[in-house]
Design a protein around this motif. Structure first.
Motif, mmCIF file in Angstrom:
data_model
loop_
_atom_site.group_PDB
_atom_site.id
_atom_site.type_symbol
_atom_site.label_atom_id
_atom_site.label_comp_id
_atom_site.label_asym_id
_atom_site.label_seq_id
_atom_site.Cartn_x
_atom_site.Cartn_y
_atom_site.Cartn_z
ATOM 1 N N TYR A 227 -0.784 4.510 7.362
ATOM 2 C CA TYR A 227 -0.608 4.420 5.748
ATOM 3 C C TYR A 227 0.612 5.317 5.274
ATOM 4 O O TYR A 227 0.781 6.316 6.181
ATOM 5 C CB TYR A 227 -1.875 4.894 5.331
ATOM 6 C CG TYR A 227 -3.136 3.960 5.301
ATOM 7 C CD1 TYR A 227 -2.966 2.534 4.779
ATOM 8 C CD2 TYR A 227 -4.405 4.354 6.135
ATOM 9 C CE1 TYR A 227 -3.927 1.711 4.851
ATOM 10 C CE2 TYR A 227 -5.258 3.310 6.315
ATOM 11 C CZ TYR A 227 -5.240 1.855 5.684
ATOM 12 O OH TYR A 227 -6.143 1.031 5.705
ATOM 13 N N ASP B 200 -5.834 -6.341 -7.378
ATOM 14 C CA ASP B 200 -7.208 -5.425 -7.330
ATOM 15 C C ASP B 200 -6.653 -3.828 -7.674
ATOM 16 O O ASP B 200 -5.333 -3.490 -7.310
ATOM 17 C CB ASP B 200 -7.629 -5.377 -5.712
ATOM 18 C CG ASP B 200 -8.439 -6.547 -5.548
ATOM 19 O OD1 ASP B 200 -9.223 -6.927 -6.208
ATOM 20 O OD2 ASP B 200 -7.999 -7.079 -4.423
ATOM 21 N N SER B 201 -7.587 -3.088 -8.315
ATOM 22 C CA SER B 201 -7.155 -1.643 -8.595
ATOM 23 C C SER B 201 -7.911 -0.991 -7.385
ATOM 24 O O SER B 201 -8.772 -1.495 -7.000
ATOM 25 C CB SER B 201 -7.671 -1.445 -10.024
ATOM 26 O OG SER B 201 -9.018 -1.579 -10.102
ATOM 27 N N TYR B 202 -7.294 0.118 -7.208
ATOM 28 C CA TYR B 202 -7.642 1.181 -6.419
ATOM 29 C C TYR B 202 -7.743 2.591 -6.725
ATOM 30 O O TYR B 202 -7.024 2.911 -7.522
ATOM 31 C CB TYR B 202 -6.743 1.189 -5.012
ATOM 32 C CG TYR B 202 -6.550 -0.218 -4.312
ATOM 33 C CD1 TYR B 202 -7.314 -0.619 -3.231
ATOM 34 C CD2 TYR B 202 -5.561 -1.249 -4.528
ATOM 35 C CE1 TYR B 202 -7.418 -1.906 -2.760
ATOM 36 C CE2 TYR B 202 -5.374 -2.365 -4.079
ATOM 37 C CZ TYR B 202 -6.323 -2.723 -3.167
ATOM 38 O OH TYR B 202 -6.182 -4.279 -2.597
ATOM 39 N N TYR C 274 1.826 -1.993 -6.803
ATOM 40 C CA TYR C 274 0.548 -2.455 -6.951
ATOM 41 C C TYR C 274 -0.108 -2.111 -5.305
ATOM 42 O O TYR C 274 -1.423 -2.424 -5.129
ATOM 43 C CB TYR C 274 0.379 -4.176 -6.949
ATOM 44 C CG TYR C 274 1.244 -4.863 -5.981
ATOM 45 C CD1 TYR C 274 1.028 -4.759 -4.612
ATOM 46 C CD2 TYR C 274 2.506 -5.481 -6.711
ATOM 47 C CE1 TYR C 274 2.125 -5.467 -4.021
ATOM 48 C CE2 TYR C 274 3.491 -6.107 -6.111
ATOM 49 C CZ TYR C 274 3.020 -6.143 -4.518
ATOM 50 O OH TYR C 274 4.054 -6.769 -3.912
ATOM 51 N N CYS C 275 0.510 -1.541 -4.482
ATOM 52 C CA CYS C 275 0.011 -1.304 -3.245
ATOM 53 C C CYS C 275 -0.672 -0.542 -3.112
ATOM 54 O O CYS C 275 -0.938 0.821 -3.832
ATOM 55 C CB CYS C 275 1.275 -0.766 -2.448
ATOM 56 S SG CYS C 275 1.121 -0.721 -0.766
ATOM 57 N N TYR C 276 -1.788 -0.834 -1.962
ATOM 58 C CA TYR C 276 -2.826 0.217 -1.725
ATOM 59 C C TYR C 276 -2.433 1.133 -0.614
ATOM 60 O O TYR C 276 -3.230 2.444 -0.281
ATOM 61 C CB TYR C 276 -4.156 -0.554 -1.358
ATOM 62 C CG TYR C 276 -3.807 -1.552 -0.057
ATOM 63 C CD1 TYR C 276 -4.080 -0.954 1.197
ATOM 64 C CD2 TYR C 276 -3.699 -2.871 -0.259
ATOM 65 C CE1 TYR C 276 -3.818 -1.495 2.419
ATOM 66 C CE2 TYR C 276 -3.214 -3.506 0.965
ATOM 67 C CZ TYR C 276 -3.309 -2.966 2.349
ATOM 68 O OH TYR C 276 -3.214 -3.780 3.235
ATOM 69 N N ARG D 18 -12.446 -5.700 3.747
ATOM 70 C CA ARG D 18 -13.155 -5.844 2.581
ATOM 71 C C ARG D 18 -14.270 -6.879 2.446
ATOM 72 O O ARG D 18 -14.031 -7.718 3.155
ATOM 73 C CB ARG D 18 -11.910 -6.072 1.372
ATOM 74 C CG ARG D 18 -11.077 -4.993 1.115
ATOM 75 C CD ARG D 18 -10.192 -5.360 -0.112
ATOM 76 N NE ARG D 18 -9.330 -6.363 0.353
ATOM 77 C CZ ARG D 18 -8.612 -7.075 -0.466
ATOM 78 N NH1 ARG D 18 -8.762 -6.933 -1.717
ATOM 79 N NH2 ARG D 18 -7.888 -8.050 -0.162
ATOM 80 N N ARG E 259 -0.092 6.459 -0.916
ATOM 81 C CA ARG E 259 -0.274 7.381 -2.138
ATOM 82 C C ARG E 259 0.326 7.794 -3.310
ATOM 83 O O ARG E 259 0.259 7.955 -4.277
ATOM 84 C CB ARG E 259 -1.310 8.421 -1.683
ATOM 85 C CG ARG E 259 -2.729 8.099 -1.288
ATOM 86 C CD ARG E 259 -3.583 9.014 -0.429
ATOM 87 N NE ARG E 259 -3.100 8.976 1.025
ATOM 88 C CZ ARG E 259 -3.760 9.861 1.951
ATOM 89 N NH1 ARG E 259 -4.765 10.494 1.218
ATOM 90 N NH2 ARG E 259 -3.619 9.622 3.196
ATOM 91 N N ARG F 109 -4.752 4.900 -7.707
ATOM 92 C CA ARG F 109 -3.341 4.206 -7.830
ATOM 93 C C ARG F 109 -3.191 3.575 -9.360
ATOM 94 O O ARG F 109 -3.824 2.640 -9.224
ATOM 95 C CB ARG F 109 -3.690 2.923 -6.692
ATOM 96 C CG ARG F 109 -3.890 3.340 -5.251
ATOM 97 C CD ARG F 109 -2.967 4.142 -4.698
ATOM 98 N NE ARG F 109 -2.906 4.127 -3.118
ATOM 99 C CZ ARG F 109 -3.898 4.658 -2.450
ATOM 100 N NH1 ARG F 109 -4.831 5.178 -2.734
ATOM 101 N NH2 ARG F 109 -3.776 4.355 -1.050
#
Length: 308
Positions: free
Chosen positions: A249, A157-159, A258-260, A235, A263, A162
């Motif tokens: 976070y 998934d894209s965030y 790839y991590c959400y 989600r 930042r 990111r």
């Protein structure tokens, strides 16, 4: 109460001593992500915590503490992500062969039902294609299936904010090819394949819907019925039951591209520098400007047995 430790960070060497200190102290504080001066204080006692679910790519820092954790009366379940990606994608992880050996050791220690394999996210690059995943997934199934009974799958998934920098999710055709292969191969090795938060219909490939915080599995781990509600804070498509996340976070040191949860490397390093193993918070210490709210912490153990 189910404790997640943690969707927001992994278990590096500095996290494990802090966590054990919190369990010994019987309480932990968590900053609300969007109200940073509001702290929630949770009781961490075996009478109120029904299970601790660990989310990790490398549990080795926690392994020396398992005897003490279980001796306190806490029940543990591991969501263990193990992929074949290299340091170009997962730069902060150690040797994958050693991590695989740790998975096997954990499975021998806890049993197949309490160490769950995550092969996610599934991503593609110029060098990583469908056949690359076919070859490596089969090898991992062979090596891990004696030590787990489930594999959780999801596509990249894209965030917002990111950038993926050359990483991409499989397109519709590639996803179908991979899902068919993953489902068939996992079942051949005695693993139940489940898909996490994907909107497509994967039942046709023999892949179920994931519930990473799964009431039925947790009831088996705990040995009693649990009254758990769906987690509305996750989600769309998530099948999890509610849990309390005690992580933070922008603290995970693995730096996966790839991590959400992180930042920027600079922000992550700055926040980790504020960590104290004796603080009730993972990052920083409570200050006079903070509002502390005692959370309602109760066991989810049902008062009577269910027939169905």
């Amino acid at each position: 109460m189910i404790v997640s430790a943690s969707r927001r960070t992994d278990i590096p060497r500095w996290y494990a001593p802090w966590l054990m200190n919190r369990l010994r102290a019987g309480e932990v504080m968590v900053r609300e992500p969007y109200r940073p001066h509001r702290l929630r204080r949770y009781a961490l006692t075996p009478e109120r915590v029904d299970a601790v679910v660990f989310w990790t790519k490398d549990p080795r820092p926690l392994l020396p503490h398992l005897d003490e954790l279980e001796g306190m009366g806490f029940r543990a379940l591991f969501q263990f992500t193990l992929t074949p990606y290299g340091a170009d994608i997962e730069p902060g992880l150690g040797d994958k062969g050693e991590i695989l050996a740790a998975f096997q050791a954990l499975g021998r220690r806890l049993g197949r039902e309490r160490v769950l394999w995550r092969y996610d996210p599934v991503l593609l690059t110029g060098a990583i294609g469908v056949d690359w995943h076919r070859e490596r997934f089969r090898v991992l199934c062979e090596r891990l299936s004696p030590y787990t009974d489930q594999v959780t799958l999801s596509f990249l998934d894209s965030y917002p904010g990111r950038p993926m920098d050359g990483l991409r999710a499989p397109d519709h055709r590639e996803a179908a090819e991979l899902a068919e292969f993953f489902g068939e191969t996992a079942r051949a090795f005695g693993l139940a394949p489940v898909m996490c938060c994907e909107a497509g219909d994967y039942a046709r490939y023999g892949i179920g819907r994931a519930a990473c915080i799964d009431r039925v599995r947790l009831e088996r781990v705990c040995g009693c019925p649990l009254e758990l509600k769906p987690d509305r804070g996750q989600r769309p498509g998530c099948g999890c039951c509610e849990s309390v996340d005690i992580g933070a976070y922008d603290t995970c040191p693995t730096g996966c591209r790839y991590c959400y949860a992180n930042r920027s490397p600079g922000r992550t390093a700055a926040r980790r520098s504020r960590h104290s193993p004796n603080s009730p918070l993972l990052v920083g210490i409570p200050g006079p400007e903070d509002e502390i709210i005692d959370a309602d912490c109760v066991s989810a153990r049902a008062s009577q047995l269910r027939l169905f």
